[in-house]
Design a protein around this motif. Structure first.
Motif, short mmCIF file in Angstrom:
data_model
loop_
_atom_site.label_atom_id
_atom_site.label_comp_id
_atom_site.label_asym_id
_atom_site.label_seq_id
_atom_site.Cartn_x
_atom_site.Cartn_y
_atom_site.Cartn_z
N ASP A 587 45.26 -0.03 -72.45
CA ASP A 587 45.93 -0.92 -73.22
C ASP A 587 45.03 -1.25 -74.31
OD1 ASP A 587 48.05 -0.94 -71.42
OD2 ASP A 587 47.79 -2.93 -70.74
N VAL A 588 43.72 -1.61 -74.29
CA VAL A 588 42.88 -1.86 -75.33
C VAL A 588 42.88 -0.88 -76.28
CG1 VAL A 588 40.56 -2.90 -76.01
CG2 VAL A 588 41.71 -3.84 -74.00
N TYR A 589 42.49 0.19 -75.83
CA TYR A 589 42.24 1.31 -76.65
C TYR A 589 43.67 2.20 -76.93
CZ TYR A 589 37.33 0.56 -77.00
OH TYR A 589 36.06 0.06 -77.17
N GLN A 590 44.59 2.09 -76.41
CA GLN A 590 45.85 2.63 -76.60
C GLN A 590 45.51 4.23 -76.03
OE1 GLN A 590 47.32 2.54 -80.44
NE2 GLN A 590 47.73 0.51 -80.25
N ASN A 591 45.11 4.31 -74.87
CA ASN A 591 44.72 5.58 -74.42
C ASN A 591 45.87 6.06 -73.70
OD1 ASN A 591 42.08 5.44 -75.20
ND2 ASN A 591 41.29 5.49 -73.05
N THR A 592 45.88 7.39 -73.49
CA THR A 592 47.11 8.17 -72.85
C THR A 592 46.44 9.16 -71.93
OG1 THR A 592 49.33 9.06 -73.23
CG2 THR A 592 47.57 9.66 -74.79
N GLU A 593 47.34 9.88 -71.27
CA GLU A 593 46.95 10.76 -70.15
C GLU A 593 47.41 12.06 -70.46
OE1 GLU A 593 48.24 11.49 -65.75
OE2 GLU A 593 46.58 10.05 -65.65
N VAL A 594 46.70 13.15 -70.49
CA VAL A 594 47.18 14.54 -70.79
C VAL A 594 47.88 15.02 -69.95
CG1 VAL A 594 46.21 16.80 -71.41
CG2 VAL A 594 44.83 14.87 -72.31
N PRO A 595 49.13 15.60 -70.06
CA PRO A 595 49.80 16.18 -69.25
C PRO A 595 49.36 17.35 -68.60
CG PRO A 595 51.01 16.46 -71.24
CD PRO A 595 49.67 15.65 -71.45
N GLN A 596 50.16 17.90 -67.68
CA GLN A 596 49.81 19.33 -66.92
C GLN A 596 50.52 20.35 -67.77
OE1 GLN A 596 48.51 22.42 -65.66
NE2 GLN A 596 47.75 20.87 -63.97
N LEU A 597 50.06 21.15 -68.48
CA LEU A 597 50.65 22.04 -69.18
C LEU A 597 50.58 23.51 -68.74
CD1 LEU A 597 49.16 20.51 -72.45
CD2 LEU A 597 51.52 20.24 -71.47
#
Length: 740
Positions: A587-597
């Motif tokens: 939440d602090v860094y506005q991170n997100t997760e890379v999806p399976q592609l």
């Protein structure tokens, strides 16, 4: 006949008399012996009291507990536990013994780290009565012992001993150190870090007790133990380390160490007003519970290196303190000739700039001018000594290095020391020196210990207070230098603006990029130590952090900035929220997760990437994804690039504005052979956008830290793109009119 009877009676009487006399003599002898024993306490020259003591008096060693290392909040970082050594009895004369070797081996292999076959070999040894199981059977925990006990194996026994336990594993490991168990004495001895430096205070003192046992070896009822020698536990030490901030540091270092694969990586976080070290670590590191050690030196105190431009802080401070500095005065940047050697700025196109701008941009020629025109190199060296460089800081860690200052006869080295070449320093020296800048000129000694507790008397016997060790500059000078450091991050042309700006806090700092020496052959080309020292909040610094990385395979300040931003952002929130830890760092860094592609269609993959607020970079003109980078489930910042490859043939994209790390990722996927010129963000590429590439090919990428120059380049490209779009639209309209 009568006569014969009388003779027999006389004989009987004589015999009876003899018997009575013999028994009487024996009784008198025994009585005499008892009286003699009672009087002398001896028999046949042997002291019966000593004999009884030898037979029934038991003397035992009582081991003094080794002291515990705690963090500042009382969380154990190193503590003594009871451990167990596993052994097997193979001789039936010693009670129960191993009867079924195969069954025993099969059962034991489910608990200890040995195969069934290895255990069978150990249990099948001939001409031995007992066997142990090597390291796999030593320092077992109580839970492991309990699991083995539950197996109900005949002949399987345990010896109780002590074990040093490090609850956090890889956690400030070079600082805390480790202990080694002496198999002969059963005592623990410090081998590294604080465990070694404080060994005589941590180590308990063994005592001796005695008691009387019965013939079966048990303590007699209503009998007391006699203390021959009192046992004492070692002192407990409370450190200044904060486990929460240390956890942030370990996590940040792990990520960058994996991504950049540097030769080494170090970081220290401290309170600049008190000198308290809140976190410190290095990579490579190790788990002291298993001691998978690659390097036994603590690089934060033991391995000095040329630091680069972080030393400009103290060159400017010396000039300002001498009243010789004029920040608005201009000079011609570029290069200078010093003792026959040409010394340059990393960017020779700045032209005429002010000395304040020279600090923001990290100009070497500004330093040369200061040391030639405003203060002498010898004055500068005196200031370095006053800031603590060239001397040990005195932290309680073994093998601290003092580093080196330039030699008296080498004028060139004295000048290059002004921008951090030709001088060797340690990270802990930088932490001490910066306290004077952030603490009104007061130089504060770095502290690792806050309290010492004596568990024997249940009292605190030592409490550390902040210690001022000098005043190298005035408060006014300190404030002026601090403002210059704020400009490094907040000014448009600051060298730290891109990599080291914090999201929620104003801050200041100074970048360093030092070439690595090649012995007598000068300096290695494109081989650097990257470093940064920064503080926040800018108006009232609560934290200062020094971080450095040597010879990374990828990245530089962009990678180093990841650690700095992650640790400082989270640590400041943690401290500002009255020590309420951040529960969701993403939440602090506005991170997100890379999806399976993998194996997705291009359209589906692009949609998934954009849904995660990431930027898709499609490589090739295929229809299905066969390679992606970063890998699925990686945590990345919002806005990061995700590379998806669909074919080996691809059109080269416009790389302007990409970071060096992003170019590296792209090159790894495509096989591009990249020559990098400069650091920062891409501003030019030798192969134009849109060129179709099939085979690996060489390309030169030019990077810049000059954000003004980068923004101009991006604006120019946008203008060209808009012109091309307008021209295309005009052409389409003309075609439509001609058709009408």
């Amino acid at each position: 006949m009568k006569r014969n009877k009388q003779q027999l009676n006389n004989l009987g009487r004589r015999t009876l008399v003899y018997i009575i006399a013999a028994f009487g003599g024996a009784f008198l002898y025994v009585a005499f012996c008892f009286i003699r024993i009672a009087v002398t306490g001896e028999i046949k020259g042997h002291d019966l009291y000593e004999y009884a003591l030898e037979k029934y008096l038991v003397e035992e060693v009582v081991t003094g507990r080794r002291g515990t290392l705690y963090d500042r909040d009382g969380n154990a970082l190193a503590e003594q536990l009871t451990s167990y050594t596993l052994y097997a009895n193979l001789f039936d004369g010693y009670g129960d013994y191993v009867e079924d070797i195969d069954y025993t081996a099969k059962q034991l292999s489910t608990v200890i780290d040995l195969t069934e076959e290895e255990i069978v070999t150990i249990l099948s040894k001939e001409n031995v009565t007992q066997v142990e199981f090597g390291t796999a059977g030593k320092q077992l925990t109580y839970l492991e012992k309990e699991k083995i006990d539950d197996l109900g194996l005949s002949g399987i026994k345990f010896r109780q001993n002590t074990k040093r336990f490090y609850p956090h594993g890889v956690f400030a490991s070079h600082t805390i150190g480790y202990t080694k168990l002496n198999d002969e004495t059963g005592s623990l001895t410090g081998e590294m870090g604080l465990e070694l430096y404080l060994d005589e205070y941590l180590a308990g003192k063994d005592g001796i007790i005695q008691y009387i046992k019965d013939k079966r070896g048990y303590l007699q009822p209503n009998k007391e133990e006699y203390v021959v020698e009192q046992a004492y536990d070692g002192y407990d030490f409370y450190l200044t380390l904060d486990s929460t901030i240390q956890t942030f540091l370990e996590e940040g270092m792990d990520t960058v160490y994996e991504q950049a694969n540097p030769e080494n990586l170090v970081a220290v976080v401290a309170n600049p007003k008190t000198g308290e070290i809140l976190a410190m670590g290095s990579r490579s590191s190790f788990d002291p519970n298993i001691r998978d050690i690659e390097s036994y030196n603590n690089p934060i105190v033991s391995e000095p290196f040329e630091p680069g431009s972080t030393m400009k802080i103290y060159t400017y401070a010396a000039a300002i303190n001498e009243g010789k500095y004029s920040g608005s005065q201009t000079y011609q940047s570029g290069s200078r000739l010093v003792n026959g050697s040409t010394l340059r700025d990393y960017n020779t196109s700045w032209g005429t700039i002010t000395y304040d701008q020279g600090f923001y941009r990290s100009s070497n020629t500004a330093i040369i001018d200061i040391l030639n025109n405003w203060i002498s190199p010898d004055q500068f060296i005196e200031y370095l000594e006053a800031f603590g460089f060239g001397s040990t800081v005195g932290v309680p860690l073994p093998s601290e290095s003092s580093g080196t200052l330039p030699t008296d006869w080498d004028l060139t080295q004295k000048i290059t020391a002004g921008y951090g070449q030709g001088i060797l320093t340690t990270p802990i020296q930088h932490i001490q020196a910066i306290t004077a800048i952030l603490n009104e000129g007061k130089l504060m000694k770095p502290q690792l210990i806050s309290q010492v507790y004596d568990p024997n008397n249940e009292e605190i016997i030592y409490e550390v207070e902040p210690e001022q060790v000098g005043t190298p500059i005035s408060a006014q000078t300190a404030e002026q230098v601090k403002q210059l450091m704020i400009g490094v991050v907040e000014s448009e042309d600051g060298s730290g603006r891109i990599a080291y700006s914090l999201k929620d806090f104003s801050s200041g700092g100074k970048t360093g990029t030092a070439q690595i020496a090649d012995g007598t052959n000068g300096y290695l080309a494109n081989e650097y130590v990257y470093s940064y020292i920064g503080f926040a909040p800018a108006d009232d610094p609560q934290l200062v952090m020094y971080v450095a990385m040597k010879r990374p395979e990828t990245g530089g300040h962009d990678q180093l900035g990841q650690i700095y931003r992650f640790v400082m952002q989270n640590a400041l929130i943690y401290l500002g929220a009255e020590k309420t830890p951040v529960t969701d760092i993403s939440d602090v860094y506005q991170n997100t997760e890379v999806p399976q592609l993998m194996n997705e269609s291009v359209e589906s993959a692009v949609t998934k990437i954009e849904e995660q607020q990431l930027e898709p970079i499609v490589i090739g003109d295929g229809t299905q994804i066969f390679v992606q980078s970063p890998k699925a489930q990686s945590s990345v910042s919002v806005g990061s690039k995700v590379f998806i490859q669909t074919s080996k043939t691809y059109s080269l994209p416009n790389l302007t504005g990409w970071t060096k790390d992003e170019v590296v990722q792209f090159a790894m996927l495509t096989g591009l052979d990249v020559e990098y010129v400069g650091e920062g963000y891409v501003i030019d590429q030798s192969i134009p956008e849109g060129q179709l590439l099939t085979n690996p090919i060489g390309i030169r990428i030019t990077l810049t830290k000059d954000t003004e120059l980068l923004n101009d380049k991006i604006a120019e490209q946008h203008k060209q793109d808009n012109s091309a779009i307008q021209e295309s639209n005009t052409t389409e309209e003309t075609d439509e009119e001609s058709q009408e």
